[in-house]
Scaffold this active site. Structure first.
Site, PDB file in Angstrom:
ATOM      1  N   LYS A 163     -13.917  27.686  -3.821  1.00 61.79           N
ATOM      2  CA  LYS A 163     -12.667  27.024  -3.470  1.00 61.79           C
ATOM      3  C   LYS A 163     -12.943  25.387  -3.661  1.00 61.79           C
ATOM      4  O   LYS A 163     -13.976  24.783  -3.688  1.00 61.79           O
ATOM      5  CB  LYS A 163     -12.484  27.082  -1.865  1.00 61.79           C
TER       6      LYS A 163
ATOM      7  N   CYS B 255      -3.550  20.082  -7.496  1.00 61.49           N
ATOM      8  CA  CYS B 255      -3.147  20.760  -6.207  1.00 61.49           C
ATOM      9  C   CYS B 255      -1.820  20.369  -5.943  1.00 61.49           C
ATOM     10  O   CYS B 255      -1.600  19.148  -5.703  1.00 61.49           O
ATOM     11  CB  CYS B 255      -4.234  20.454  -5.172  1.00 61.49           C
TER      12      CYS B 255
END
Ligand code: RRO
Length: 340
Positions: A49, A134
Protein backbone atom coordinates in the site's frame (compact mmCIF):
# COMPACT_ATOMS: atom_id res chain seq x y z
CA UNK A 1 7.84 -25.67 -6.63
CA UNK A 2 6.81 -23.67 -9.69
CA UNK A 3 4.59 -25.98 -11.69
CA UNK A 4 3.41 -23.38 -14.20
CA UNK A 5 4.76 -23.68 -17.76
CA UNK A 6 7.55 -21.31 -18.62
CA UNK A 7 5.54 -19.39 -21.17
CA UNK A 8 4.13 -17.17 -18.38
CA UNK A 9 7.60 -16.19 -17.23
CA UNK A 10 8.90 -12.75 -18.02
CA UNK A 11 11.38 -10.17 -16.71
CA UNK A 12 11.08 -6.85 -14.93
CA UNK A 13 13.87 -4.70 -13.46
CA UNK A 14 16.45 -7.35 -14.45
CA UNK A 15 14.65 -10.02 -12.43
CA UNK A 16 12.83 -13.18 -13.48
CA UNK A 17 9.10 -13.20 -12.76
CA UNK A 18 6.99 -16.36 -12.60
CA UNK A 19 4.24 -14.45 -14.43
CA UNK A 20 3.45 -10.83 -15.30
CA UNK A 21 0.62 -10.70 -12.73
CA UNK A 22 0.83 -9.05 -9.31
CA UNK A 23 -1.15 -6.87 -6.92
CA UNK A 24 -1.89 -3.17 -7.31
CA UNK A 25 -0.97 -0.85 -4.48
CA UNK A 26 -4.34 -0.46 -2.78
CA UNK A 27 -6.40 -3.21 -1.20
CA UNK A 28 -5.03 -6.17 0.78
CA UNK A 29 -1.43 -4.95 0.91
CA UNK A 30 -1.63 -2.78 4.02
CA UNK A 31 -1.01 -5.05 7.02
CA UNK A 32 1.73 -7.59 7.70
CA UNK A 33 -0.89 -10.33 7.35
CA UNK A 34 -1.83 -8.98 3.92
CA UNK A 35 1.81 -9.08 2.81
CA UNK A 36 2.30 -12.59 4.22
CA UNK A 37 -0.71 -13.77 2.23
CA UNK A 38 0.84 -12.31 -0.93
CA UNK A 39 4.12 -14.15 -0.21
CA UNK A 40 2.41 -17.53 -0.49
CA UNK A 41 0.09 -16.53 -3.35
CA UNK A 42 0.85 -16.80 -7.07
CA UNK A 43 1.38 -13.01 -7.31
CA UNK A 44 4.75 -12.70 -9.04
CA UNK A 45 5.79 -9.63 -7.05
CA UNK A 46 4.60 -7.94 -3.87
CA UNK A 47 3.72 -4.24 -3.86
CA UNK A 48 2.80 -2.45 -0.62
CA UNK A 49 0.00 0.00 0.00
CA UNK A 50 1.26 3.54 -0.61
CA UNK A 51 2.91 4.71 2.57
CA UNK A 52 3.60 7.97 4.37
CA UNK A 53 6.23 8.84 6.99
CA UNK A 54 3.81 8.18 9.83
CA UNK A 55 1.00 5.64 10.16
CA UNK A 56 -2.41 6.89 8.98
CA UNK A 57 -5.92 5.65 9.72
CA UNK A 58 -7.27 7.22 6.52
CA UNK A 59 -10.59 8.86 5.71
CA UNK A 60 -13.98 8.40 7.40
CA UNK A 61 -15.92 5.18 6.83
CA UNK A 62 -17.74 4.12 4.63
CA UNK A 63 -14.94 4.78 2.15
CA UNK A 64 -15.18 1.81 -0.25
CA UNK A 65 -18.20 0.57 -2.15
CA UNK A 66 -18.60 -2.04 -4.86
CA UNK A 67 -20.65 -0.52 -7.70
CA UNK A 68 -21.94 -1.99 -10.95
CA UNK A 69 -18.85 -2.74 -13.02
CA UNK A 70 -16.29 -1.87 -10.39
CA UNK A 71 -15.67 0.05 -7.19
CA UNK A 72 -15.44 3.54 -5.79
CA UNK A 73 -13.01 4.35 -2.97
CA UNK A 74 -11.79 7.20 -0.89
CA UNK A 75 -9.61 5.30 1.56
CA UNK A 76 -7.39 8.30 2.25
CA UNK A 77 -4.06 6.51 2.40
CA UNK A 78 -4.47 4.27 5.46
CA UNK A 79 -1.07 2.66 6.03
CA UNK A 80 1.37 1.51 8.71
CA UNK A 81 4.03 4.15 8.00
CA UNK A 82 7.18 3.57 5.95
CA UNK A 83 9.21 2.05 8.79
CA UNK A 84 6.84 -0.91 9.13
CA UNK A 85 7.14 -1.72 5.41
CA UNK A 86 10.93 -1.34 5.35
CA UNK A 87 11.21 -3.58 8.46
CA UNK A 88 8.93 -6.14 6.86
CA UNK A 89 10.93 -6.15 3.66
CA UNK A 90 14.26 -6.42 5.49
CA UNK A 91 13.06 -9.39 7.54
CA UNK A 92 11.59 -11.40 4.66
CA UNK A 93 12.65 -14.97 4.15
CA UNK A 94 15.35 -14.59 1.50
CA UNK A 95 14.45 -18.02 0.08
CA UNK A 96 11.35 -16.36 -1.27
CA UNK A 97 12.71 -14.69 -4.36
CA UNK A 98 9.69 -12.66 -5.30
CA UNK A 99 10.62 -9.04 -5.89
CA UNK A 100 9.27 -6.71 -3.18
CA UNK A 101 8.22 -3.20 -4.18
CA UNK A 102 7.40 -0.28 -1.89
CA UNK A 103 4.80 2.32 -2.85
CA UNK A 104 5.28 5.80 -1.39
CA UNK A 105 2.83 8.71 -1.43
CA UNK A 106 3.97 11.64 0.67
CA UNK A 107 1.51 14.47 1.18
CA UNK A 108 4.10 17.07 0.12
CA UNK A 109 7.31 17.31 -1.87
CA UNK A 110 9.27 17.39 1.38
CA UNK A 111 7.56 14.27 2.71
CA UNK A 112 8.29 12.46 -0.56
CA UNK A 113 11.92 13.55 -0.28
CA UNK A 114 12.17 12.08 3.22
CA UNK A 115 10.37 8.88 2.21
CA UNK A 116 12.71 8.34 -0.74
CA UNK A 117 15.78 9.12 1.39
CA UNK A 118 14.78 6.25 3.68
CA UNK A 119 13.69 3.85 0.95
CA UNK A 120 16.68 4.31 -1.36
CA UNK A 121 19.01 2.85 1.30
CA UNK A 122 17.09 -0.41 1.53
CA UNK A 123 18.87 -3.29 -0.23
CA UNK A 124 15.81 -5.51 0.27
CA UNK A 125 13.61 -3.51 -2.10
CA UNK A 126 13.58 -4.34 -5.80
CA UNK A 127 11.73 -1.17 -6.63
CA UNK A 128 9.85 1.87 -5.44
CA UNK A 129 6.59 3.08 -6.99
CA UNK A 130 6.25 6.82 -6.35
CA UNK A 131 2.52 7.48 -6.30
CA UNK A 132 1.91 10.93 -7.80
CA UNK A 133 -1.77 10.31 -8.46
CA UNK A 134 -3.73 9.69 -5.24
CA UNK A 135 -7.13 11.33 -5.77
CA UNK A 136 -8.44 11.02 -2.22
CA UNK A 137 -6.68 13.42 0.11
CA UNK A 138 -9.04 16.32 0.80
CA UNK A 139 -7.44 19.57 -0.35
CA UNK A 140 -4.51 17.87 -2.13
CA UNK A 141 -4.57 17.81 -5.93
CA UNK A 142 -3.23 14.86 -7.92
CA UNK A 143 0.37 15.91 -8.56
CA UNK A 144 0.68 14.29 -11.98
CA UNK A 145 -2.27 16.32 -13.33
CA UNK A 146 -0.21 19.49 -12.81
CA UNK A 147 2.66 19.12 -15.28
CA UNK A 148 4.81 21.84 -13.70
CA UNK A 149 4.49 20.10 -10.38
CA UNK A 150 5.21 16.69 -11.98
CA UNK A 151 8.40 18.09 -13.51
CA UNK A 152 9.49 19.69 -10.21
CA UNK A 153 8.89 16.46 -8.31
CA UNK A 154 10.88 14.39 -10.77
CA UNK A 155 13.76 16.86 -10.97
CA UNK A 156 14.02 17.34 -7.23
CA UNK A 157 13.37 13.75 -6.15
CA UNK A 158 14.95 11.66 -8.89
CA UNK A 159 17.70 13.61 -10.66
CA UNK A 160 20.51 12.24 -8.49
CA UNK A 161 18.99 8.79 -7.90
CA UNK A 162 21.94 6.43 -7.25
CA UNK A 163 22.50 3.57 -9.69
CA UNK A 164 22.73 1.05 -6.84
CA UNK A 165 19.43 2.18 -5.20
CA UNK A 166 16.17 0.28 -5.78
CA UNK A 167 14.67 0.94 -9.22
CA UNK A 168 12.30 3.89 -9.21
CA UNK A 169 8.98 4.26 -11.04
CA UNK A 170 5.99 6.59 -11.00
CA UNK A 171 2.28 5.80 -10.69
CA UNK A 172 0.25 8.00 -13.01
CA UNK A 173 -3.39 9.01 -13.10
CA UNK A 174 -5.43 8.36 -16.24
CA UNK A 175 -4.96 10.96 -18.97
CA UNK A 176 -7.72 11.61 -21.47
CA UNK A 177 -6.14 13.57 -24.30
CA UNK A 178 -3.17 12.92 -26.62
CA UNK A 179 -1.65 16.29 -25.66
CA UNK A 180 -1.52 15.10 -22.05
CA UNK A 181 0.26 11.86 -23.01
CA UNK A 182 2.70 13.94 -25.09
CA UNK A 183 3.49 16.26 -22.20
CA UNK A 184 3.64 13.58 -19.51
CA UNK A 185 5.89 11.37 -21.64
CA UNK A 186 8.27 14.19 -22.50
CA UNK A 187 8.64 15.06 -18.79
CA UNK A 188 9.18 11.39 -17.86
CA UNK A 189 11.62 10.85 -20.75
CA UNK A 190 13.73 13.77 -19.56
CA UNK A 191 14.27 12.04 -16.22
CA UNK A 192 17.13 9.57 -16.86
CA UNK A 193 16.71 7.56 -13.66
CA UNK A 194 13.08 6.47 -14.12
CA UNK A 195 12.80 2.74 -14.79
CA UNK A 196 9.02 2.25 -14.98
CA UNK A 197 5.64 3.94 -14.95
CA UNK A 198 2.41 2.38 -13.72
CA UNK A 199 -0.72 3.36 -15.64
CA UNK A 200 -3.32 3.94 -14.27
CA UNK A 201 -4.46 4.90 -10.79
CA UNK A 202 -8.22 5.00 -10.18
CA UNK A 203 -10.29 7.51 -12.16
CA UNK A 204 -10.45 10.25 -9.55
CA UNK A 205 -13.36 12.27 -8.23
CA UNK A 206 -16.27 10.22 -9.50
CA UNK A 207 -19.64 9.97 -7.75
CA UNK A 208 -21.86 6.99 -6.98
CA UNK A 209 -25.08 6.66 -5.01
CA UNK A 210 -25.88 4.04 -2.42
CA UNK A 211 -28.40 1.71 -4.05
CA UNK A 212 -32.06 2.76 -3.70
CA UNK A 213 -31.05 5.80 -1.68
CA UNK A 214 -30.62 9.54 -2.00
CA UNK A 215 -27.36 9.19 -0.09
CA UNK A 216 -24.06 8.99 -1.89
CA UNK A 217 -22.14 5.73 -1.55
CA UNK A 218 -19.10 6.85 0.45
CA UNK A 219 -18.59 9.43 3.19
CA UNK A 220 -15.38 11.37 2.39
CA UNK A 221 -15.29 14.37 0.02
CA UNK A 222 -19.10 14.52 -0.29
CA UNK A 223 -19.02 11.12 -1.94
CA UNK A 224 -16.27 11.77 -4.50
CA UNK A 225 -13.85 8.88 -4.93
CA UNK A 226 -11.63 6.95 -7.30
CA UNK A 227 -13.29 4.55 -9.73
CA UNK A 228 -11.71 1.15 -10.27
CA UNK A 229 -12.60 -2.26 -11.69
CA UNK A 230 -13.77 -3.59 -15.04
CA UNK A 231 -15.42 -0.39 -16.19
CA UNK A 232 -12.10 1.50 -16.30
CA UNK A 233 -10.29 -1.07 -18.46
CA UNK A 234 -10.69 0.86 -21.75
CA UNK A 235 -9.21 3.96 -20.07
CA UNK A 236 -6.32 1.91 -18.69
CA UNK A 237 -5.58 0.19 -22.01
CA UNK A 238 -5.49 3.50 -23.88
CA UNK A 239 -3.08 4.93 -21.30
CA UNK A 240 -0.80 1.87 -21.41
CA UNK A 241 -0.59 1.84 -25.19
CA UNK A 242 -0.25 5.57 -25.69
CA UNK A 243 2.43 5.91 -23.00
CA UNK A 244 4.28 2.85 -24.35
CA UNK A 245 4.36 4.55 -27.76
CA UNK A 246 5.83 7.73 -26.34
CA UNK A 247 8.20 6.64 -23.58
CA UNK A 248 11.89 5.73 -23.91
CA UNK A 249 12.23 1.99 -24.55
CA UNK A 250 14.11 1.52 -21.26
CA UNK A 251 11.09 2.76 -19.26
CA UNK A 252 8.78 -0.21 -18.66
CA UNK A 253 5.02 0.38 -18.53
CA UNK A 254 3.11 -1.55 -15.87
CA UNK A 255 -0.58 -1.91 -16.70
CA UNK A 256 -3.20 -1.40 -14.02
CA UNK A 257 -6.94 -1.00 -14.38
CA UNK A 258 -9.90 -3.27 -14.99
CA UNK A 259 -8.12 -6.62 -14.79
CA UNK A 260 -10.63 -9.35 -13.88
CA UNK A 261 -9.72 -12.18 -16.27
CA UNK A 262 -6.85 -13.70 -18.23
CA UNK A 263 -8.23 -11.97 -21.31
CA UNK A 264 -7.86 -8.61 -19.54
CA UNK A 265 -4.22 -9.42 -18.72
CA UNK A 266 -3.63 -10.33 -22.38
CA UNK A 267 -5.15 -7.03 -23.55
CA UNK A 268 -2.79 -5.08 -21.26
CA UNK A 269 0.14 -7.10 -22.67
CA UNK A 270 -1.01 -6.46 -26.25
CA UNK A 271 -0.95 -2.74 -25.42
CA UNK A 272 2.69 -3.10 -24.34
CA UNK A 273 2.51 -3.67 -20.58
CA UNK A 274 5.61 -5.35 -19.15
CA UNK A 275 3.58 -6.62 -16.17
CA UNK A 276 0.03 -6.18 -14.96
CA UNK A 277 -1.47 -5.25 -11.58
CA UNK A 278 -4.83 -6.27 -10.12
CA UNK A 279 -6.70 -4.04 -7.65
CA UNK A 280 -10.51 -4.18 -7.35
CA UNK A 281 -10.80 -7.83 -8.45
CA UNK A 282 -8.03 -8.83 -6.01
CA UNK A 283 -10.02 -7.16 -3.25
CA UNK A 284 -13.21 -9.05 -4.10
CA UNK A 285 -11.59 -12.43 -4.74
CA UNK A 286 -8.52 -12.52 -2.49
CA UNK A 287 -5.17 -14.13 -3.28
CA UNK A 288 -6.77 -17.04 -5.18
CA UNK A 289 -7.25 -14.64 -8.09
CA UNK A 290 -3.56 -14.84 -9.09
CA UNK A 291 -3.72 -18.54 -9.77
CA UNK A 292 -6.99 -18.18 -11.71
CA UNK A 293 -5.54 -15.36 -13.84
CA UNK A 294 -2.45 -17.45 -14.60
CA UNK A 295 -4.55 -20.37 -15.88
CA UNK A 296 -6.79 -18.07 -17.90
CA UNK A 297 -3.83 -16.19 -19.36
CA UNK A 298 -2.20 -19.45 -20.45
CA UNK A 299 -5.43 -20.40 -22.20
CA UNK A 300 -5.65 -16.98 -23.88
CA UNK A 301 -2.05 -17.18 -25.10
CA UNK A 302 -2.72 -20.59 -26.64
CA UNK A 303 -5.99 -19.42 -28.24
CA UNK A 304 -4.19 -16.51 -29.92
CA UNK A 305 -1.14 -18.65 -30.82
CA UNK A 306 1.35 -16.67 -28.77
CA UNK A 307 4.23 -18.78 -27.54
CA UNK A 308 4.79 -16.71 -24.39
CA UNK A 309 3.95 -13.52 -22.52
CA UNK A 310 6.95 -11.89 -24.18
CA UNK A 311 5.67 -12.95 -27.59
CA UNK A 312 2.28 -11.26 -27.01
CA UNK A 313 3.63 -7.97 -25.71
CA UNK A 314 2.83 -4.98 -27.93
CA UNK A 315 1.09 -7.12 -30.59
CA UNK A 316 -2.21 -5.21 -30.78
CA UNK A 317 -3.51 -5.01 -34.33
CA UNK A 318 -5.37 -2.20 -36.06
CA UNK A 319 -8.89 -2.89 -37.26
CA UNK A 320 -9.14 -2.48 -41.03
CA UNK A 321 -11.49 0.30 -42.11
CA UNK A 322 -13.57 0.59 -45.25
CA UNK A 323 -13.89 3.98 -46.91
CA UNK A 324 -17.26 5.54 -46.08
CA UNK A 325 -19.61 6.15 -49.04
CA UNK A 326 -22.98 7.82 -49.40
CA UNK A 327 -24.61 4.43 -49.14
CA UNK A 328 -22.90 3.94 -45.77
CA UNK A 329 -25.04 6.70 -44.27
CA UNK A 330 -28.20 4.64 -44.75
CA UNK A 331 -26.84 1.40 -43.32
CA UNK A 332 -27.27 0.51 -39.72
CA UNK A 333 -23.59 0.83 -39.06
CA UNK A 334 -24.00 0.81 -35.29
CA UNK A 335 -25.09 -2.80 -35.17
CA UNK A 336 -23.71 -4.45 -38.30
CA UNK A 337 -20.01 -4.62 -37.60
CA UNK A 338 -19.51 -7.53 -35.31
CA UNK A 339 -15.93 -8.14 -34.24
CA UNK A 340 -16.41 -11.88 -34.55
O1 RRO B 1 -5.74 5.39 -0.27
C1 RRO B 1 -6.44 5.84 -1.19
O2 RRO B 1 -7.48 6.49 -1.00
C2 RRO B 1 -6.04 5.67 -2.61
C3 RRO B 1 -4.78 5.93 -3.09
BR1 RRO B 1 -3.34 6.37 -2.00
C4 RRO B 1 -4.54 5.86 -4.49
O3 RRO B 1 -3.43 6.09 -5.01
N1 RRO B 1 -5.59 5.54 -5.29
C5 RRO B 1 -6.82 5.27 -4.80
O4 RRO B 1 -7.75 4.98 -5.58
N2 RRO B 1 -7.03 5.34 -3.45
Amino acid sequence: MNTRPHRLETRFLNQELSSPIFNASGPLCVSEDDLEALETSRASMILTKSCTLHPRLGNAIPRYQAVTGGSINSMGLPNLGIKAYLDYSENRDCLNEKPFLLSVAGLSLDENRELLQLAKKSASLSGIELNLSCPNIPGKPQIAYDFESLQDHLEILLSDWPVDAPAIGVKLPPYFDPSHWDTAASILNSCPTIRFVTAINSVGNTLAFASDSVEVAIAPKNGLGGLGGGMIKPIALANVRELRNRLRPDIAVIGCGGVESGRDVLEHLLCGAQAVQVGTAFYSEGTAIFSRLESELLHELMKSSFSSVDDARGKWKPRMGIKATHATQYENEYTNHSLL
